[in-house]
Design a protein around this motif. Structure first.
Motif, PDB file in Angstrom:
ATOM      1  N   PRO A   1     110.163 -27.120  12.113  1.00  0.00           N
ATOM      2  CA  PRO A   1     109.432 -26.144  12.931  1.00  0.00           C
ATOM      3  C   PRO A   1     110.282 -24.936  13.334  1.00  0.00           C
ATOM      4  CG  PRO A   1     108.915 -28.363  13.655  1.00  0.00           C
ATOM      5  CD  PRO A   1     110.050 -28.480  12.673  1.00  0.00           C
ATOM      6  N   PHE A   2     111.571 -25.152  13.592  1.00  0.00           N
ATOM      7  CA  PHE A   2     112.461 -24.020  13.875  1.00  0.00           C
ATOM      8  C   PHE A   2     112.463 -23.053  12.696  1.00  0.00           C
ATOM      9  CE2 PHE A   2     116.512 -21.898  13.378  1.00  0.00           C
ATOM     10  CZ  PHE A   2     116.847 -21.460  14.660  1.00  0.00           C
ATOM     11  N   ALA A   3     112.610 -23.611  11.490  1.00  0.00           N
ATOM     12  CA  ALA A   3     112.651 -22.771  10.291  1.00  0.00           C
ATOM     13  C   ALA A   3     111.323 -22.062  10.055  1.00  0.00           C
ATOM     14  CB  ALA A   3     113.018 -23.622   9.076  1.00  0.00           C
ATOM     15  N   MET A   4     110.213 -22.736  10.320  1.00  0.00           N
ATOM     16  CA  MET A   4     108.916 -22.085  10.137  1.00  0.00           C
ATOM     17  C   MET A   4     108.720 -20.958  11.146  1.00  0.00           C
ATOM     18  SD  MET A   4     106.206 -21.506   8.526  1.00  0.00           S
ATOM     19  CE  MET A   4     105.521 -22.730   7.418  1.00  0.00           C
ATOM     20  N   GLN A   5     109.212 -21.141  12.357  1.00  0.00           N
ATOM     21  CA  GLN A   5     109.130 -20.047  13.334  1.00  0.00           C
ATOM     22  C   GLN A   5     109.921 -18.825  12.857  1.00  0.00           C
ATOM     23  OE1 GLN A   5     107.183 -19.711  15.703  1.00  0.00           O
ATOM     24  NE2 GLN A   5     106.723 -21.659  16.706  1.00  0.00           N
ATOM     25  N   VAL A   6     111.057 -19.081  12.223  1.00  0.00           N
ATOM     26  CA  VAL A   6     111.836 -17.977  11.653  1.00  0.00           C
ATOM     27  C   VAL A   6     111.021 -17.263  10.576  1.00  0.00           C
ATOM     28  CG1 VAL A   6     113.898 -17.378  10.313  1.00  0.00           C
ATOM     29  CG2 VAL A   6     114.063 -19.040  12.189  1.00  0.00           C
ATOM     30  N   ALA A   7     110.383 -18.072   9.695  1.00  0.00           N
ATOM     31  CA  ALA A   7     109.571 -17.488   8.622  1.00  0.00           C
ATOM     32  C   ALA A   7     108.418 -16.674   9.192  1.00  0.00           C
ATOM     33  CB  ALA A   7     109.046 -18.600   7.707  1.00  0.00           C
ATOM     34  N   ILE A   8     107.774 -17.186  10.239  1.00  0.00           N
ATOM     35  CA  ILE A   8     106.640 -16.495  10.845  1.00  0.00           C
ATOM     36  C   ILE A   8     107.080 -15.171  11.473  1.00  0.00           C
ATOM     37  CG2 ILE A   8     105.007 -16.605  12.780  1.00  0.00           C
ATOM     38  CD1 ILE A   8     104.705 -19.620  12.135  1.00  0.00           C
ATOM     39  N   LYS A   9     108.204 -15.183  12.174  1.00  0.00           N
ATOM     40  CA  LYS A   9     108.695 -13.948  12.807  1.00  0.00           C
ATOM     41  C   LYS A   9     109.018 -12.893  11.757  1.00  0.00           C
ATOM     42  CE  LYS A   9     110.474 -16.181  16.978  1.00  0.00           C
ATOM     43  NZ  LYS A   9     111.685 -16.606  17.732  1.00  0.00           N
ATOM     44  N   LYS A  10     109.597 -13.310  10.660  1.00  0.00           N
ATOM     45  CA  LYS A  10     109.890 -12.360   9.583  1.00  0.00           C
ATOM     46  C   LYS A  10     108.596 -11.830   8.967  1.00  0.00           C
ATOM     47  CE  LYS A  10     114.512 -14.047   8.399  1.00  0.00           C
ATOM     48  NZ  LYS A  10     115.190 -12.745   8.610  1.00  0.00           N
ATOM     49  N   ALA A  11     107.607 -12.722   8.823  1.00  0.00           N
ATOM     50  CA  ALA A  11     106.329 -12.292   8.266  1.00  0.00           C
ATOM     51  C   ALA A  11     105.623 -11.306   9.188  1.00  0.00           C
ATOM     52  CB  ALA A  11     105.441 -13.507   8.010  1.00  0.00           C
ATOM     53  N   GLU A  12     105.736 -11.535  10.510  1.00  0.00           N
ATOM     54  CA  GLU A  12     105.125 -10.600  11.457  1.00  0.00           C
ATOM     55  C   GLU A  12     105.697  -9.194  11.291  1.00  0.00           C
ATOM     56  OE1 GLU A  12     103.993 -13.656  15.137  1.00  0.00           O
ATOM     57  OE2 GLU A  12     105.939 -12.643  15.122  1.00  0.00           O
ATOM     58  N   LEU A  13     106.978  -9.107  10.977  1.00  0.00           N
ATOM     59  CA  LEU A  13     107.635  -7.807  10.841  1.00  0.00           C
ATOM     60  C   LEU A  13     107.495  -7.198   9.444  1.00  0.00           C
ATOM     61  CD1 LEU A  13     110.971  -8.512  12.773  1.00  0.00           C
ATOM     62  CD2 LEU A  13     109.081  -7.045  13.524  1.00  0.00           C
ATOM     63  N   TYR A  14     107.575  -8.056   8.414  1.00  0.00           N
ATOM     64  CA  TYR A  14     107.696  -7.535   7.048  1.00  0.00           C
ATOM     65  C   TYR A  14     106.615  -8.023   6.080  1.00  0.00           C
ATOM     66  CZ  TYR A  14     112.266  -6.320   8.907  1.00  0.00           C
ATOM     67  OH  TYR A  14     113.282  -5.814   9.686  1.00  0.00           O
ATOM     68  N   GLY A  15     105.665  -8.808   6.573  1.00  0.00           N
ATOM     69  CA  GLY A  15     104.574  -9.262   5.713  1.00  0.00           C
ATOM     70  C   GLY A  15     104.741 -10.669   5.194  1.00  0.00           C
ATOM     71  N   SER A  16     105.984 -11.110   4.962  1.00  0.00           N
ATOM     72  CA  SER A  16     106.225 -12.484   4.538  1.00  0.00           C
ATOM     73  C   SER A  16     107.615 -12.910   4.982  1.00  0.00           C
ATOM     74  CB  SER A  16     106.083 -12.648   3.022  1.00  0.00           C
ATOM     75  OG  SER A  16     107.116 -11.969   2.331  1.00  0.00           O
ATOM     76  N   GLY A  17     107.800 -14.211   5.114  1.00  0.00           N
ATOM     77  CA  GLY A  17     109.094 -14.762   5.484  1.00  0.00           C
ATOM     78  C   GLY A  17     109.327 -16.059   4.744  1.00  0.00           C
ATOM     79  N   TRP A  18     110.558 -16.258   4.278  1.00  0.00           N
ATOM     80  CA  TRP A  18     110.884 -17.422   3.453  1.00  0.00           C
ATOM     81  C   TRP A  18     112.202 -18.018   3.928  1.00  0.00           C
ATOM     82  CZ3 TRP A  18     106.822 -18.491   0.492  1.00  0.00           C
ATOM     83  CH2 TRP A  18     105.955 -17.439   0.206  1.00  0.00           C
ATOM     84  N   VAL A  19     112.183 -19.319   4.202  1.00  0.00           N
ATOM     85  CA  VAL A  19     113.366 -19.965   4.766  1.00  0.00           C
ATOM     86  C   VAL A  19     113.676 -21.244   4.005  1.00  0.00           C
ATOM     87  CG1 VAL A  19     114.409 -20.959   6.834  1.00  0.00           C
ATOM     88  CG2 VAL A  19     112.824 -19.022   7.043  1.00  0.00           C
ATOM     89  N   SER A  20     114.907 -21.338   3.531  1.00  0.00           N
ATOM     90  CA  SER A  20     115.386 -22.560   2.901  1.00  0.00           C
ATOM     91  C   SER A  20     116.319 -23.264   3.884  1.00  0.00           C
ATOM     92  CB  SER A  20     116.114 -22.224   1.592  1.00  0.00           C
ATOM     93  OG  SER A  20     116.223 -23.349   0.758  1.00  0.00           O
ATOM     94  N   VAL A  21     116.251 -24.592   3.941  1.00  0.00           N
ATOM     95  CA  VAL A  21     116.936 -25.367   4.975  1.00  0.00           C
ATOM     96  C   VAL A  21     117.864 -26.396   4.341  1.00  0.00           C
ATOM     97  CG1 VAL A  21     116.622 -26.927   6.938  1.00  0.00           C
ATOM     98  CG2 VAL A  21     114.950 -25.113   6.514  1.00  0.00           C
ATOM     99  N   ARG A  22     119.050 -26.525   4.920  1.00  0.00           N
ATOM    100  CA  ARG A  22     119.988 -27.574   4.513  1.00  0.00           C
ATOM    101  C   ARG A  22     120.385 -28.411   5.732  1.00  0.00           C
ATOM    102  NH1 ARG A  22     124.821 -23.246   3.777  1.00  0.00           N
ATOM    103  NH2 ARG A  22     125.806 -23.464   5.827  1.00  0.00           N
TER     104      ARG A  22
END
Length: 359
Positions: free
Chosen positions: A91-112
């Protein structure tokens, strides 16, 4: 046994608190597991709770992780989960993706450096709440043999795509890339039932219906079961999840992914850190107005629901529809737990001096 969702939620939160998770993380982790049970995906709900506890006891789960972005661009990021619960890291990573999408249209996060993240649908639906299309996938411990092999090299590697609709619930395509999820085998084991042919092969590569076959060297089969029925496609989908989740992020991939079970040690020669996820969010209005998209997706759903079926008593099932129906029913009437799961949870209750689950 039927359990009130609120009762089960509180019980689950208290278990996470007992292993040292913060109040915020305990609420979130419990929410992910409860959403699985509510949606009828019993294999990934509270039945998994003791597994997380055993991994914590083995010091393979960090109850207070420092989850952080370690690399990013305006639209992409890599997140290190610090060995935390995947139920919290994803969920932390998805929130990052959502915030990027809000600003730039899409957000993509890979997690390790994460762990098992529950149902992929939970994370993908976070984007839907923002009128976005959500993507969520994760690699997993190796139980699946590639087409033509009898060597376990891939996980069940689920992927989920979620789309916001208008008058209808979201379309949620949530599937394992193996012929069956490992949790389905666990359910069959608890209930003493055989599994359908085409799910598993024994160590010699022969079909078996024994749900315990993995314990004697067998393997799950890719989606499609064999080459004649398209298993190379399932293998390809699983490979895609593994590469996006782990090769891209720096997590372990293929046969190096650590097992979910605590009695098996992680591989001695890791190629990365923990397990990996891949999350994404795309704004619908980056393509067309949201209301137009939702109206046409409603029309799409209507047309498929009204299609002629071979058996008039059956209907076309829209992806996500059974889970939504289960969620409505179970929220009102309670979550059914089999005796084996109740017994397992009550062992945890005794371990942490909590009240047991009762009828």
């Amino acid at each position: 046994m039927l359990v009130n969702p609120s009762t089960l939620r509180t019980f689950t939160q208290n278990i996470f608190l007992a292993i040292g998770c913060s109040a915020e993380h305990s609420v979130l982790a419990a929410d992910v597991l409860l959403r699985s049970d509510l949606r009828g995906i019993d294999s990934h709900g509270v039945a998994r709770l003791s597994g997380y506890v055993r991994l914590w006891e083995k010091k393979r789960i960090n109850p207070n992780p420092n989850i952080q972005i370690v690399h990013e661009t305006p639209t992409t990021a890599t997140v290190d989960g610090d060995a935390g619960l995947g139920l919290v890291v994803a969920p932390f990573a998805m929130q990052v993706a959502i915030k990027k999408a809000e600003l730039y249209g899409s957000g993509w996060v890979s997690v390790r450096n994460s762990n098992h993240f529950g149902i992929a649908g939970y994370h993908a639906l976070m984007a839907v709440e923002k009128d976005m299309i959500g993507f969520a996938m994760t690699n997993a411990s190796p139980l699946v043999a590639p087409t033509f092999s009898n060597e376990r090299l891939l996980g069940t590697n689920p992927m989920c795509y979620a789309f916001p609709a208008g008058q209808y619930p979201p379309v949620v395509v949530d599937l394992a890339t193996s012929a069956a999820a490992n949790g389905k085998l666990e359910i069959a084991q608890r209930s003493g039932k055989q599994v359908p042919e085409g799910w598993i092969q024994d160590k010699e590569g022969n079909y078996t219906t024994d749900p315990h076959a993995l314990k004697s060297g067998g393997s799950l089969l890719p989606l499609g079961s064999d080459r004649d029925h398209g298993s190379h496609k399932g293998f390809g989908l699983s490979a895609t999840v593994d590469i996006l989740s782990a090769v891209l992020s720096g997590a372990n991939y293929g046969p190096w992914v650590p097992p979910f079970v605590a009695f098996l040690d992680p591989p001695a020669d890791p190629v990365g850190q923990g397990i990996g996820h891949f999350l994404g969010a795309m704004r619908v209005d980056g393509f067309r107005p949201v209301d137009e998209f939702k109206s046409h997706l409603d029309n799409w759903i209507n047309r498929f629901k009204s299609s002629t079926t071979v058996d008039p008593s059956q209907k076309v099932i829209i992806p996500g529809e059974p889970e939504r129906e289960a969620e409505i029913d179970r929220a009102a009437n309670g979550i059914p737990l089999v005796d084996a799961v109740v017994a397992d949870l009550n062992v945890l209750a005794e371990r942490f001096s909590l009240s047991p689950l009762t009828h």
